[in-house]
Design a protein around this motif. Structure first.
Motif, mmCIF file in Angstrom:
data_model
loop_
_atom_site.group_PDB
_atom_site.id
_atom_site.type_symbol
_atom_site.label_atom_id
_atom_site.label_comp_id
_atom_site.label_asym_id
_atom_site.label_seq_id
_atom_site.Cartn_x
_atom_site.Cartn_y
_atom_site.Cartn_z
ATOM 1 N N LEU A 1 0.831 -1.204 0.000
ATOM 2 C CA LEU A 1 0.000 0.000 0.000
ATOM 3 C C LEU A 1 0.867 1.255 0.000
ATOM 4 O O LEU A 1 0.598 2.205 -0.737
ATOM 5 C CB LEU A 1 -0.925 -0.017 1.221
ATOM 6 C CG LEU A 1 -1.881 1.143 1.373
ATOM 7 C CD1 LEU A 1 -3.024 0.997 0.380
ATOM 8 C CD2 LEU A 1 -2.412 1.200 2.782
ATOM 9 N N MET A 2 1.912 1.251 0.805
ATOM 10 C CA MET A 2 2.809 2.407 0.838
ATOM 11 C C MET A 2 3.531 2.591 -0.493
ATOM 12 O O MET A 2 3.738 3.715 -0.938
ATOM 13 C CB MET A 2 3.830 2.248 1.971
ATOM 14 C CG MET A 2 3.255 2.454 3.351
ATOM 15 S SD MET A 2 2.558 4.092 3.584
ATOM 16 C CE MET A 2 3.999 5.106 3.377
ATOM 17 N N MET A 3 3.919 1.486 -1.124
ATOM 18 C CA MET A 3 4.611 1.581 -2.412
ATOM 19 C C MET A 3 3.683 2.126 -3.498
ATOM 20 O O MET A 3 4.114 2.894 -4.359
ATOM 21 C CB MET A 3 5.161 0.213 -2.809
ATOM 22 C CG MET A 3 6.308 -0.227 -1.935
ATOM 23 S SD MET A 3 6.823 -1.934 -2.172
ATOM 24 C CE MET A 3 7.013 -2.044 -3.917
ATOM 25 N N ILE A 4 2.413 1.744 -3.457
ATOM 26 C CA ILE A 4 1.454 2.237 -4.445
ATOM 27 C C ILE A 4 1.157 3.721 -4.221
ATOM 28 O O ILE A 4 1.094 4.502 -5.160
ATOM 29 C CB ILE A 4 0.148 1.413 -4.389
ATOM 30 C CG1 ILE A 4 0.392 -0.004 -4.893
ATOM 31 C CG2 ILE A 4 -0.951 2.078 -5.190
ATOM 32 C CD1 ILE A 4 -0.773 -0.939 -4.654
ATOM 33 N N ALA A 5 1.002 4.122 -2.963
ATOM 34 C CA ALA A 5 0.529 5.473 -2.664
ATOM 35 C C ALA A 5 1.638 6.503 -2.535
ATOM 36 O O ALA A 5 1.354 7.694 -2.527
ATOM 37 C CB ALA A 5 -0.285 5.448 -1.379
ATOM 38 N N TRP A 6 2.886 6.078 -2.424
ATOM 39 C CA TRP A 6 3.943 7.045 -2.132
ATOM 40 C C TRP A 6 4.062 8.174 -3.159
ATOM 41 O O TRP A 6 4.149 9.344 -2.769
ATOM 42 C CB TRP A 6 5.277 6.327 -1.961
ATOM 43 C CG TRP A 6 6.281 7.219 -1.336
ATOM 44 C CD1 TRP A 6 7.313 7.865 -1.948
ATOM 45 C CD2 TRP A 6 6.316 7.628 0.027
ATOM 46 N NE1 TRP A 6 8.002 8.629 -1.056
ATOM 47 C CE2 TRP A 6 7.409 8.500 0.173
ATOM 48 C CE3 TRP A 6 5.535 7.349 1.133
ATOM 49 C CZ2 TRP A 6 7.735 9.089 1.384
ATOM 50 C CZ3 TRP A 6 5.869 7.924 2.332
ATOM 51 C CH2 TRP A 6 6.957 8.789 2.446
ATOM 52 N N PRO A 7 4.053 7.904 -4.452
ATOM 53 C CA PRO A 7 4.221 9.023 -5.388
ATOM 54 C C PRO A 7 2.934 9.797 -5.671
ATOM 55 O O PRO A 7 2.919 10.658 -6.539
ATOM 56 C CB PRO A 7 4.741 8.349 -6.661
ATOM 57 C CG PRO A 7 4.201 6.974 -6.607
ATOM 58 C CD PRO A 7 4.120 6.627 -5.155
#
Length: 138
Positions: free
Chosen positions: A64-70
């Motif tokens: 989830l963090m990897m998807i939402a980071w940018p």
């Protein structure tokens, strides 16, 4: 004089594909946490499922963090991860403790199942530290 916010050029928009992946990953992380919480309430052989569900929740929270980071959803994903990752680690730790002390904890649960009075329940609790010390190899 009007003020128009300057949109950041380095942040990509939340595309429909990324939004679907974000929603799906958040749903799976929440389901894993619910399963982990529910599994901790089960008797000992079945409560070990909580650790597997906790690992699954941890994986989905990192995803989830990897998807939402940018994207602009970084803040909400960060808050979700800030609460979810420690909760997952606690569930995994409790499962590992139950696994390490499986024998004494299983005997304690059987004692509680057969206890009919408050005195018998307190006797089970008094016997547990001794059983754990006997279980340790040193």
């Amino acid at each position: 004089m009007t003020f128009e916010p300057n949109p950041r050029q380095d942040q990509p928009t939340f595309s429909p594909e990324r939004q679907k992946a974000f929603s799906r990953t958040l749903l799976f992380a929440a389901l894993c946490m619910i399963v982990a919480w529910g599994a901790t309430l089960l008797p000992l052989p079945f409560s070990l499922v909580a650790g597997i569900a906790g690992v699954g929740a941890l994986v989905f929270l990192v995803r989830l963090m990897m998807i939402a980071w940018p994207t602009p959803a970084r803040r909400s994903a960060s808050v979700t991860a800030a609460f979810g990752i420690p909760a997952s680690i606690i569930v995994i730790g409790l499962t590992l403790l139950s696994l390490v002390f499986y024998g004494p904890m299983f005997a304690y649960q059987e004692c509680l199942d057969s206890a009919l009075t408050d005195e018998a329940v307190s006797s089970c609790g008094n016997d547990l530290p001794g059983a754990i010390l006997e279980w340790l190899p040193f």
